[in-house]
Design a protein around this motif. Structure first.
Motif, PDB file in Angstrom:
ATOM      1  N   THR A   1       0.888  -1.193  -0.064  1.00  0.00           N
ATOM      2  CA  THR A   1      -0.069  -0.097   0.024  1.00  0.00           C
ATOM      3  C   THR A   1       0.842   1.338  -0.076  1.00  0.00           C
ATOM      4  O   THR A   1       0.611   2.361  -0.665  1.00  0.00           O
ATOM      5  CB  THR A   1      -0.981   0.129   1.099  1.00  0.00           C
TER       6      THR A   1
ATOM      7  N   TRP B   1      -4.642   1.676   2.923  1.00  0.00           N
ATOM      8  CA  TRP B   1      -5.281   0.863   1.954  1.00  0.00           C
ATOM      9  C   TRP B   1      -6.561   1.347   1.103  1.00  0.00           C
ATOM     10  O   TRP B   1      -6.639   1.249  -0.211  1.00  0.00           O
ATOM     11  CB  TRP B   1      -5.406  -0.384   2.747  1.00  0.00           C
TER      12      TRP B   1
ATOM     13  N   PRO C   1      -6.549  -6.045   2.385  1.00  0.00           N
ATOM     14  CA  PRO C   1      -5.113  -6.117   2.784  1.00  0.00           C
ATOM     15  C   PRO C   1      -4.744  -7.288   3.869  1.00  0.00           C
ATOM     16  O   PRO C   1      -5.663  -7.627   4.593  1.00  0.00           O
ATOM     17  CB  PRO C   1      -4.760  -4.851   3.142  1.00  0.00           C
TER      18      PRO C   1
ATOM     19  N   ALA D   1      -1.265  -6.516  -0.102  1.00  0.00           N
ATOM     20  CA  ALA D   1      -2.638  -6.620  -0.479  1.00  0.00           C
ATOM     21  C   ALA D   1      -2.560  -7.047  -2.224  1.00  0.00           C
ATOM     22  O   ALA D   1      -1.866  -6.731  -2.878  1.00  0.00           O
ATOM     23  CB  ALA D   1      -3.584  -5.553  -0.284  1.00  0.00           C
TER      24      ALA D   1
END
Length: 295
Positions: free
Chosen positions: A77, A98, A115, A234
């Motif tokens: 992120t 995120w 995530p 993620a």
């Protein structure tokens, strides 16, 4: 990928049967493992998977997903927010960081799935002998030690960290440190870990998911003022591919939820310390966790 895997706790009913999906990653150890994990998950769900992990540099892997050459990868992120989307100031909350990346990247044809807790960010770490001597647990305590006993706080850092706003200069400002130049030695990443382990410098700059932290018994200082950006891993998925194969999300979500710094350190150490193959490490973990069978 030619792993002979079948569904375990993921992939039941082969929801990706008939799909031809390419997975990608950057070239460093953790990324190779995460790329393999994604590909093995897709295989277990019935997809034919092309392995394009190990692309040099961050931009190349992202562009492969963006263009549709690859269906997805595990991305960070903080990297997306700062490097790709051009923001200079990170968002303190991991969840909000995120969400901001997810919302901004929709326009780029990218969908960010939920995530993980895996947060591969910067930290300072020391060996156990120095920890026993100085007893610091947080960066605030390191700053206090530097004020009280300037000679006690010596740093081994990469040249990039020494000059980045989200590295040493920003950390010193955030924590009120003013370390003399003679207390800071710049060196290559791998050497930092060995020098910190030897105690040649009191604190070494490390990455929080690096397997050498555990294998060398280093003690990580908590970033108690939340200065360093969040780099939570993620799945970054090509939006067109996800629309065509929505099961990608349900296949990956349980796997992503299992990923944290302890898992990452353990898996990374198997490669960087024990010399195992990243794909084999990923497959072993997927089987051990019950996500897939066979292989």
């Amino acid at each position: 990928m030619v792993d002979d895997v079948t569904p375990g706790s993921i992939g039941t009913g082969l929801p990706l049967k008939g799909a031809h999906l390419t997975v990608t990653s950057k070239e460093f150890t953790e990324q190779l493992i995460l790329g393999a994990i994604m590909g093995i998950a897709f295989e277990a769900a019935g997809a034919d998977v092309l392995d394009r992990t190990g692309i040099q540099g961050s931009v190349g892997a992202r562009e492969a997903v963006k263009s549709g050459e690859a269906a997805g990868m595990y991305e960070y992120t903080g990297t997306a927010w700062i490097t790709y989307l051009g923001h200079s100031k990170p968002i303190v909350s991991p969840g909000k960081q995120w969400a901001a990346v997810r919302d901004a990247d929709r326009a780029n044809g990218l969908t960010w799935l939920a995530p993980s807790a895996l947060n591969n960010t910067y930290a300072l770490a020391m060996n156990e002998a120095n920890y026993k001597e100085y007893g610091t647990k947080t960066l605030s305590e390191v700053a206090a030690l530097a004020g009280k006993d300037p000679g006690a706080v010596t740093l081994c850092v990469e040249s990039e960290f020494a000059n980045r706003a989200d590295g040493l200069p920003g950390m010193e400002k955030a924590y009120g440190m003013d370390l003399p130049a003679k207390n800071i030695t710049q060196m290559d990443t791998g050497i930092i870990y060995t020098q910190a382990a030897k105690g040649s410098c009191t604190y070494g700059e490390v990455f929080t998911t690096d397997g050498r932290i555990r294998s060398m018994h280093l003690v990580v200082m908590a970033d108690d003022r939340k200065f360093f950006p969040n780099y939570n891993a993620a799945p970054e998925i090509n939006s067109t591919a996800l629309k065509k194969y929505p099961a990608i999300a349900t296949v990956l979500d349980p796997v992503t939820r299992k990923l944290d710094n302890t898992v990452a350190q353990t898996l990374n150490a198997k490669v960087d310390v024990d010399g195992q193959d990243p794909h084999d490490v990923a497959l072993e973990w997927m089987k051990k966790e019950g996500f897939v069978k066979g292989g």
